[in-house]
Design an enzyme around this catalytic site. Structure first.
Site, PDB file in Angstrom:
ATOM      1  CD  GLN A  26      -3.007  -1.197   0.501  1.00 34.49           C
ATOM      2  OE1 GLN A  26      -3.529  -0.140   0.181  1.00 34.49           O
ATOM      3  NE2 GLN A  26      -3.476  -2.374   0.097  1.00 34.49           N
TER       4      GLN A  26
ATOM      5  CG  HIS B 114      -2.485  -3.852   4.769  1.00 36.32           C
ATOM      6  ND1 HIS B 114      -1.258  -4.194   4.237  1.00 36.32           N
ATOM      7  CD2 HIS B 114      -3.413  -4.232   3.845  1.00 36.32           C
ATOM      8  CE1 HIS B 114      -1.434  -4.743   3.039  1.00 36.32           C
ATOM      9  NE2 HIS B 114      -2.724  -4.782   2.784  1.00 36.32           N
TER      10      HIS B 114
ATOM     11  CG  HIS C 133      -4.127  -9.987   2.615  1.00 34.45           C
ATOM     12  ND1 HIS C 133      -3.565  -9.376   3.713  1.00 34.45           N
ATOM     13  CD2 HIS C 133      -4.219  -9.031   1.657  1.00 34.45           C
ATOM     14  CE1 HIS C 133      -3.338  -8.104   3.437  1.00 34.45           C
ATOM     15  NE2 HIS C 133      -3.731  -7.869   2.202  1.00 34.45           N
TER      16      HIS C 133
ATOM     17  NE  ARG D 161       7.889 -15.121  27.252  1.00 33.59           N
ATOM     18  CZ  ARG D 161       8.965 -15.768  26.808  1.00 33.59           C
ATOM     19  NH1 ARG D 161       9.451 -15.458  25.611  1.00 33.59           N
ATOM     20  NH2 ARG D 161       9.542 -16.706  27.520  1.00 33.59           N
TER      21      ARG D 161
ATOM     22  CG  HIS E  37       0.593 -14.085  -0.932  1.00 37.88           C
ATOM     23  ND1 HIS E  37       0.604 -14.187  -2.310  1.00 37.88           N
ATOM     24  CD2 HIS E  37       0.538 -12.766  -0.648  1.00 37.88           C
ATOM     25  CE1 HIS E  37       0.539 -12.979  -2.834  1.00 37.88           C
ATOM     26  NE2 HIS E  37       0.502 -12.094  -1.858  1.00 37.88           N
TER      27      HIS E  37
ATOM     28  CG  ASP F 150      -4.404  -9.343  -2.562  1.00 40.55           C
ATOM     29  OD1 ASP F 150      -5.012  -8.325  -2.955  1.00 40.55           O
ATOM     30  OD2 ASP F 150      -3.377  -9.282  -1.858  1.00 40.55           O
TER      31      ASP F 150
ATOM     32  N   GLY G 274       0.036  -8.076  -4.204  1.00 42.58           N
ATOM     33  CA  GLY G 274      -1.066  -8.831  -4.767  1.00 42.58           C
ATOM     34  C   GLY G 274      -0.585 -10.154  -5.340  1.00 42.58           C
TER      35      GLY G 274
END
Length: 390
Positions: free
Chosen positions: A148, A202, A223, A234, A258, A281, A316
């Site tokens: 992005q 994101h 995604h 933790r 991915h 995507d 993507g």
């Protein structure tokens, strides 16, 4: 108009009905049956599936473009081209997905998609249907921005969100937001009240921040694993939150790039067949050769099917949902009917359209595909209208 599809292995949400038949009347699924066909003369058209699979059409909730076009182009031509490519790969419906960009470009894209949906486009043509808009950005964490563009990333702006919903003619179906950001809580509350699906995306959220967002109305994870704070024993972070909370369905890009197969297997074991949404995507290089393309105003380099920015960041994919279903079966050992569910009924449920889309059940739209063992699509139907796939 009555159509019969005979000699098919019919994939329902619950089983595969071998050597069965399906009747369509006025664009709806009218009957599913096996055995002798007694009223052959009553049908206007008969399709022999030749022992192949008859499946609900796939629904791609999260895809930016394909075959040289992108939803951010803000043109009817782009959406028409994307729809034509989708149908060839068994995707009978999709959400046109936007991208973090200059605000005016997002407004133009959203307005164009809304007008395209409202116009009905060219209804005589059998192509994938645009069910709405997936707003991916700009309300994201800078730390987990992925591909992005950083110059346009910002905190959620409720006034802007309301404006975009209006511009879309109320066609925004999913909004991705990082729940830890200033203004996120108010935006999530508002979107939930509007009946819009909120996806955690994101995001660098901690486990507690993610759980707070889920309590407020987040029901989806954008995604899974990608663009998210990494899991730690933790601090489980947003990954731990979305995997363990049954209120959340997780999008997954099953392209073998991915995600590691072990990560996909873990997600399936945690979420079950109802909690995974297969997405592509996909970006504009999908269906084309390796080379240089654009996503969000940034140069993207596609090599051996992997799309990356110049710095190596994944940008993507070039995946299609029929390939994603194939990969789920052959890479993750998911039963075929469950993999199909992840690409059809689950996305339909995620956007509240499972009353008429997403599965082979009597009374639902006859959005159907016929494919072989390799998930190669030979025919597609949109509300009973047939398209031969070559």
């Amino acid at each position: 108009m009555k159509t019969l599809i005979k000699n098919a292995n019919i994939i329902t949400p619950y089983e595969i009905k071998r050597c069965s038949n399906l009747a369509i009347e006025d664009g709806k699924i009218a009957d599913i049956f096996s055995g002798e066909i007694k009223d052959v003369d009553s049908y206007d058209e008969i399709i022999d599936a030749e022992g192949k699979y008859l499946s609900p059409g796939f629904i791609d909730l999260h895809n930016h473009g394909n075959f040289g076009h992108d939803a951010m182009e803000a043109s009817y031509e782009a959406l028409e081209s994307m729809a034509d490519f989708h149908i060839k790969n068994g995707i009978t419906a999709y959400l046109a997905t936007t991208m973090t960009e200059h605000p005016e470009k997002i407004r133009a894209a959203v307005k164009n998609i809304g007008e395209y949906i409202e116009s009905g486009s060219n209804d005589s043509k059998v192509k994938s249907q645009v069910l709405g808009i997936y707003l991916e950005g700009p309300y994201f964490s800078m730390e987990k921005k992925g591909a992005q563009p950083p110059e346009y990333i910002k905190d959620p702006d409720l006034d802007e969100i309301k404006e975009l919903i209006e511009l879309s003619k109320n066609n925004i179906k999913v909004v991705a937001i990082a729940p830890e950001l200033k203004g996120a809580k108010e935006s999530i509350k508002y979107l939930k009240n509007e009946g819009i699906t909120i996806s955690a995306g994101h995001t660098n959220a901690t486990f507690e921040e993610a759980k707070t967002g889920i309590d407020l109305g987040i029901t989806q994870g954008t995604h899974l694993y990608n663009g998210m704070r990494s899991y730690s024993h933790r601090e489980p972070g947003v990954v731990g939150a979305v995997l363990t909370d049954e209120r959340v369905a997780c999008e997954m890009i099953c392209d073998g790039i991915h995600l590691h197969t072990g990560a996909m297997d873990l997600a399936v074991k945690m979420k079950g067949k109802e909690g995974i949404i297969l997405i592509s995507d996909a970006m504009m290089a999908t269906g084309l050769q390796d080379g240089k393309y654009v996503l969000g105003g940034q140069d993207v380099y596609v090599k051996e099917g992997a799309a990356r920015l110049e710095d190596g960041t994944l940008a993507g994919s070039t995946l299609t949902l029929n390939k994603a279903v194939y990969n789920m079966v052959h890479m993750v050992n998911v039963p075929l009917n469950d993999a199909v569910r992840m690409a059809s009924l689950n996305p339909a449920k995620a956007i509240g359209m499972d009353d008429r889309k997403g599965s082979i059940e009597i009374g639902k739209d006859a959005d159907l595909i016929i494919f072989d063992e390799d998930i190669k699509v030979s025919k597609a139907l949109i509300k009973g209208k047939i398209k031969e796939i070559k």
